[in-house]
Scaffold this motif. Structure first.
Motif, PDB file in Angstrom:
ATOM      1  N   PHE A 242      15.220 -67.840  99.071  1.00 31.18           N
ATOM      2  CA  PHE A 242      16.129 -68.494 100.023  1.00 31.18           C
ATOM      3  C   PHE A 242      16.317 -67.665 101.284  1.00 31.18           C
ATOM      4  O   PHE A 242      16.486 -68.195 102.370  1.00 31.18           O
ATOM      5  CB  PHE A 242      17.503 -68.730  99.388  1.00 31.18           C
ATOM      6  CG  PHE A 242      17.559 -69.984  98.566  1.00 31.18           C
ATOM      7  CD1 PHE A 242      17.265 -71.219  99.129  1.00 31.18           C
ATOM      8  CD2 PHE A 242      17.912 -69.922  97.233  1.00 31.18           C
ATOM      9  CE1 PHE A 242      17.305 -72.368  98.362  1.00 31.18           C
ATOM     10  CE2 PHE A 242      17.948 -71.068  96.457  1.00 31.18           C
ATOM     11  CZ  PHE A 242      17.648 -72.299  97.024  1.00 31.18           C
ATOM     12  N   THR A 243      16.287 -66.333 101.140  1.00 32.68           N
ATOM     13  CA  THR A 243      16.518 -65.482 102.315  1.00 32.68           C
ATOM     14  C   THR A 243      15.477 -65.795 103.394  1.00 32.68           C
ATOM     15  O   THR A 243      15.825 -66.044 104.553  1.00 32.68           O
ATOM     16  CB  THR A 243      16.474 -63.987 101.915  1.00 32.68           C
ATOM     17  OG1 THR A 243      17.524 -63.747 100.989  1.00 32.68           O
ATOM     18  CG2 THR A 243      16.672 -63.081 103.118  1.00 32.68           C
ATOM     19  N   LYS A 244      14.215 -65.824 103.003  1.00 32.43           N
ATOM     20  CA  LYS A 244      13.136 -66.101 103.975  1.00 32.43           C
ATOM     21  C   LYS A 244      13.281 -67.521 104.528  1.00 32.43           C
ATOM     22  O   LYS A 244      13.156 -67.749 105.737  1.00 32.43           O
ATOM     23  CB  LYS A 244      11.775 -65.926 103.278  1.00 32.43           C
ATOM     24  CG  LYS A 244      10.572 -66.037 104.197  1.00 32.43           C
ATOM     25  CD  LYS A 244       9.323 -65.513 103.473  1.00 32.43           C
ATOM     26  CE  LYS A 244       8.105 -65.503 104.370  1.00 32.43           C
ATOM     27  NZ  LYS A 244       7.462 -66.792 104.545  1.00 32.43           N
ATOM     28  N   PHE A 245      13.577 -68.458 103.634  1.00 35.05           N
ATOM     29  CA  PHE A 245      13.722 -69.859 104.045  1.00 35.05           C
ATOM     30  C   PHE A 245      14.862 -70.001 105.068  1.00 35.05           C
ATOM     31  O   PHE A 245      14.692 -70.644 106.114  1.00 35.05           O
ATOM     32  CB  PHE A 245      14.000 -70.725 102.808  1.00 35.05           C
ATOM     33  CG  PHE A 245      14.353 -72.141 103.130  1.00 35.05           C
ATOM     34  CD1 PHE A 245      13.366 -73.051 103.506  1.00 35.05           C
ATOM     35  CD2 PHE A 245      15.669 -72.572 103.078  1.00 35.05           C
ATOM     36  CE1 PHE A 245      13.708 -74.363 103.822  1.00 35.05           C
ATOM     37  CE2 PHE A 245      16.016 -73.878 103.389  1.00 35.05           C
ATOM     38  CZ  PHE A 245      15.025 -74.772 103.762  1.00 35.05           C
ATOM     39  N   LEU A 246      15.979 -69.391 104.774  1.00 32.24           N
ATOM     40  CA  LEU A 246      17.135 -69.488 105.676  1.00 32.24           C
ATOM     41  C   LEU A 246      16.845 -68.787 106.992  1.00 32.24           C
ATOM     42  O   LEU A 246      17.159 -69.299 108.072  1.00 32.24           O
ATOM     43  CB  LEU A 246      18.374 -68.874 105.012  1.00 32.24           C
ATOM     44  CG  LEU A 246      18.927 -69.635 103.802  1.00 32.24           C
ATOM     45  CD1 LEU A 246      19.897 -68.770 103.007  1.00 32.24           C
ATOM     46  CD2 LEU A 246      19.603 -70.927 104.242  1.00 32.24           C
ATOM     47  N   TYR A 247      16.226 -67.619 106.906  1.00 30.70           N
ATOM     48  CA  TYR A 247      15.895 -66.846 108.100  1.00 30.70           C
ATOM     49  C   TYR A 247      14.960 -67.641 109.022  1.00 30.70           C
ATOM     50  O   TYR A 247      15.142 -67.693 110.237  1.00 30.70           O
ATOM     51  CB  TYR A 247      15.253 -65.525 107.679  1.00 30.70           C
ATOM     52  CG  TYR A 247      14.651 -64.735 108.804  1.00 30.70           C
ATOM     53  CD1 TYR A 247      15.445 -64.145 109.781  1.00 30.70           C
ATOM     54  CD2 TYR A 247      13.268 -64.580 108.902  1.00 30.70           C
ATOM     55  CE1 TYR A 247      14.889 -63.430 110.817  1.00 30.70           C
ATOM     56  CE2 TYR A 247      12.698 -63.860 109.934  1.00 30.70           C
ATOM     57  CZ  TYR A 247      13.516 -63.287 110.889  1.00 30.70           C
ATOM     58  OH  TYR A 247      12.958 -62.594 111.920  1.00 30.70           O
ATOM     59  N   GLU A 248      13.985 -68.326 108.410  1.00 27.04           N
ATOM     60  CA  GLU A 248      12.994 -69.054 109.214  1.00 27.04           C
ATOM     61  C   GLU A 248      13.531 -70.373 109.758  1.00 27.04           C
ATOM     62  O   GLU A 248      13.081 -70.851 110.793  1.00 27.04           O
ATOM     63  CB  GLU A 248      11.731 -69.315 108.366  1.00 27.04           C
ATOM     64  CG  GLU A 248      10.925 -68.035 108.162  1.00 27.04           C
ATOM     65  CD  GLU A 248       9.716 -68.237 107.258  1.00 27.04           C
ATOM     66  OE1 GLU A 248       9.609 -69.314 106.628  1.00 27.04           O
ATOM     67  OE2 GLU A 248       8.886 -67.302 107.177  1.00 27.04           O
ATOM     68  N   ASN A 249      14.489 -70.985 109.064  1.00 23.70           N
ATOM     69  CA  ASN A 249      14.939 -72.327 109.446  1.00 23.70           C
ATOM     70  C   ASN A 249      16.344 -72.409 110.021  1.00 23.70           C
ATOM     71  O   ASN A 249      16.706 -73.419 110.624  1.00 23.70           O
ATOM     72  CB  ASN A 249      14.850 -73.260 108.233  1.00 23.70           C
ATOM     73  CG  ASN A 249      13.418 -73.465 107.797  1.00 23.70           C
ATOM     74  OD1 ASN A 249      12.671 -74.194 108.434  1.00 23.70           O
ATOM     75  ND2 ASN A 249      13.019 -72.795 106.723  1.00 23.70           N
ATOM     76  N   PHE A 250      17.164 -71.400 109.794  1.00 19.44           N
ATOM     77  CA  PHE A 250      18.568 -71.499 110.220  1.00 19.44           C
ATOM     78  C   PHE A 250      19.024 -70.257 110.971  1.00 19.44           C
ATOM     79  O   PHE A 250      20.112 -69.747 110.727  1.00 19.44           O
ATOM     80  CB  PHE A 250      19.468 -71.788 109.001  1.00 19.44           C
ATOM     81  CG  PHE A 250      19.136 -73.097 108.349  1.00 19.44           C
ATOM     82  CD1 PHE A 250      19.556 -74.295 108.912  1.00 19.44           C
ATOM     83  CD2 PHE A 250      18.352 -73.128 107.201  1.00 19.44           C
ATOM     84  CE1 PHE A 250      19.210 -75.506 108.336  1.00 19.44           C
ATOM     85  CE2 PHE A 250      18.010 -74.338 106.616  1.00 19.44           C
ATOM     86  CZ  PHE A 250      18.439 -75.535 107.186  1.00 19.44           C
ATOM     87  N   SER A 251      18.175 -69.809 111.894  1.00 15.40           N
ATOM     88  CA  SER A 251      18.546 -68.649 112.696  1.00 15.40           C
ATOM     89  C   SER A 251      19.192 -69.038 114.025  1.00 15.40           C
ATOM     90  O   SER A 251      19.819 -68.202 114.669  1.00 15.40           O
ATOM     91  CB  SER A 251      17.325 -67.762 112.952  1.00 15.40           C
ATOM     92  OG  SER A 251      17.043 -67.001 111.790  1.00 15.40           O
ATOM     93  N   ASP A 252      19.050 -70.306 114.445  1.00 17.61           N
ATOM     94  CA  ASP A 252      19.676 -70.717 115.702  1.00 17.61           C
ATOM     95  C   ASP A 252      21.192 -70.718 115.546  1.00 17.61           C
ATOM     96  O   ASP A 252      21.721 -71.296 114.588  1.00 17.61           O
ATOM     97  CB  ASP A 252      19.218 -72.134 116.099  1.00 17.61           C
ATOM     98  CG  ASP A 252      17.768 -72.137 116.567  1.00 17.61           C
ATOM     99  OD1 ASP A 252      17.201 -71.027 116.727  1.00 17.61           O
ATOM    100  OD2 ASP A 252      17.216 -73.230 116.744  1.00 17.61           O
ATOM    101  N   ARG A 253      21.838 -70.098 116.489  1.00 18.01           N
ATOM    102  CA  ARG A 253      23.281 -69.885 116.370  1.00 18.01           C
ATOM    103  C   ARG A 253      24.074 -71.190 116.311  1.00 18.01           C
ATOM    104  O   ARG A 253      23.910 -72.064 117.159  1.00 18.01           O
ATOM    105  CB  ARG A 253      23.748 -69.051 117.566  1.00 18.01           C
ATOM    106  CG  ARG A 253      25.222 -68.686 117.502  1.00 18.01           C
ATOM    107  CD  ARG A 253      25.667 -67.936 118.740  1.00 18.01           C
ATOM    108  NE  ARG A 253      27.084 -67.666 118.680  1.00 18.01           N
ATOM    109  CZ  ARG A 253      27.623 -66.524 118.263  1.00 18.01           C
ATOM    110  NH1 ARG A 253      26.850 -65.536 117.918  1.00 18.01           N
ATOM    111  NH2 ARG A 253      28.932 -66.367 118.212  1.00 18.01           N
ATOM    112  N   LYS A 254      24.915 -71.317 115.303  1.00 22.89           N
ATOM    113  CA  LYS A 254      25.866 -72.426 115.234  1.00 22.89           C
ATOM    114  C   LYS A 254      27.235 -71.895 115.643  1.00 22.89           C
ATOM    115  O   LYS A 254      27.479 -70.686 115.594  1.00 22.89           O
ATOM    116  CB  LYS A 254      25.905 -73.006 113.823  1.00 22.89           C
ATOM    117  CG  LYS A 254      24.585 -73.662 113.423  1.00 22.89           C
ATOM    118  CD  LYS A 254      24.781 -74.626 112.264  1.00 22.89           C
ATOM    119  CE  LYS A 254      23.578 -75.529 112.062  1.00 22.89           C
ATOM    120  NZ  LYS A 254      22.429 -74.857 111.434  1.00 22.89           N
ATOM    121  N   ASN A 255      28.115 -72.813 116.027  1.00 23.71           N
ATOM    122  CA  ASN A 255      29.421 -72.388 116.535  1.00 23.71           C
ATOM    123  C   ASN A 255      30.574 -73.041 115.792  1.00 23.71           C
ATOM    124  O   ASN A 255      30.391 -74.076 115.141  1.00 23.71           O
ATOM    125  CB  ASN A 255      29.503 -72.683 118.036  1.00 23.71           C
ATOM    126  CG  ASN A 255      28.749 -71.627 118.825  1.00 23.71           C
ATOM    127  OD1 ASN A 255      28.935 -70.425 118.602  1.00 23.71           O
ATOM    128  ND2 ASN A 255      27.866 -72.065 119.697  1.00 23.71           N
TER     129      ASN A 255
END
Ligand SMILES: Cc1cc2nc3c(=O)[nH]c(=O)nc-3n(C[C@H](O)[C@H](O)[C@H](O)COP(=O)(O)O)c2cc1C
Length: 260
Positions: A242-255
């Motif tokens: 999951f770490t790699k998956f999250l890093y690759e897909n959810f790195s754009d900053r949310k607010n």
């Protein structure tokens, strides 16, 4: 304090401390004296009485798009006494899915009246140095927003005579909660058995065996990763794809988002 609110309760569950930071910042923004704080992470901080003229701030992390069951277990059978509350979820920059709605419905069943809600971002529990996911959050901006949210909540309560039913995003039936796999972080070679991981674990899943080595009960582990984050030697490791998956897909900053 003002004419309507006589006391404020700040209640949070926060194994890796990001929800706690948000809770404190919201508390600062409320600008009240005698704020009663209940950190329910370890289950030994008894939640106080809730009078009808109190305001309660609930802050909880998101696990799998839901509220972790332990949050409501820790709250136990409390009676909100038809008092006002605000509900806040903290998530690791993927999404909060149905967690805010679940928190709203859950505290309403306990007799609270949610008047405001917010979502904030905290460093993902699975974030690692080489694959950061929302690393360092809540940051300066998030803390400022949390203080601002606290101020807005107080302004709203004192200025709006009739408080309507609160809308929050989410679906019911909620996102399916997948059964927990029997996995847990492990202690590796650089472990010196200092025991910091033992005291950081909210579910007491970590102990020492007769040889003095650190062992983990994967059935009790909630994967919160408090032990991984607290280990001063980097000896606690939780390797998950999951770490790699999250890093690759959810790195754009949310607010952060606010709902009134
Ligand atoms: C088991 C588990 C599941 C998680 N699921 C989600 C999720 O669905 N969406 C998300 O954005 N973050 C998710 N996270 C990340 C946490 O919500 C985030 O790291 C939060 O800031 C942790 O709060 P705490 O520091 O108060 O413990 C998950 C974390 C764990 C441990």
């Amino acid at each position: 304090m003002n004419n309507i609110i006589k006391s404020v309760n700040l209640i949070y569950y926060s194994p890796t401390g990001t929800s706690k930071k948000i809770a404190h910042a919201i508390g600062d923004g409320l600008r009240v004296n005698n704020l009663k704080e209940s950190d329910i992470t370890f289950g030994n901080n008894k939640v106080t009485d809730f009078t009808h003229d109190s305001l309660t701030i609930f802050v909880c992390p998101v696990y799998g798009g839901r509220i972790p069951p332990i949050f409501f277990e820790r709250l136990g059978s409390i009676d909100g006494n038809d008092s006002m509350c605000t509900i806040i979820v903290v998530y690791g920059n993927r999404h909060y899915d149905d967690a805010l709605l679940e928190l709203k419905n859950g505290v309403s069943k306990l007799g609270f009246h949610p008047v405001a809600a917010a979502t904030f971002i905290g460093e993902h529990s699975f974030s690692r140095d080489n694959m950061p996911i929302a690393a360092g959050r809540p940051d300066h901006y998030d803390i400022g927003m949390a203080e601002h949210f606290g101020k807005e909540v107080m302004d709203k309560i004192t200025s709006v005579p009739l408080l309507n039913d609160l809308y929050v995003p989410g679906n019911f039936p909620y996102k399916e909660m997948k059964p927990k796999q029997p996995v847990a972080p492990i202690s590796t070679g650089s472990c010196c058995s200092c025991g910091l991981c033992i005291s950081s674990c909210p579910t007491h899943a970590i102990s020492t065996n007769s040889a003095g080595s650190i062992i983990t009960d994967s059935n009790l582990c909630t994967l919160c990763c408090a032990c991984v984050k607290i280990c001063p030697h980097g000896a606690r490791v939780f390797d998950t794809p999951f770490t790699k998956f999250l890093y690759e897909n959810f790195s754009d900053r949310k607010n952060p988002e606010f709902y009134f």
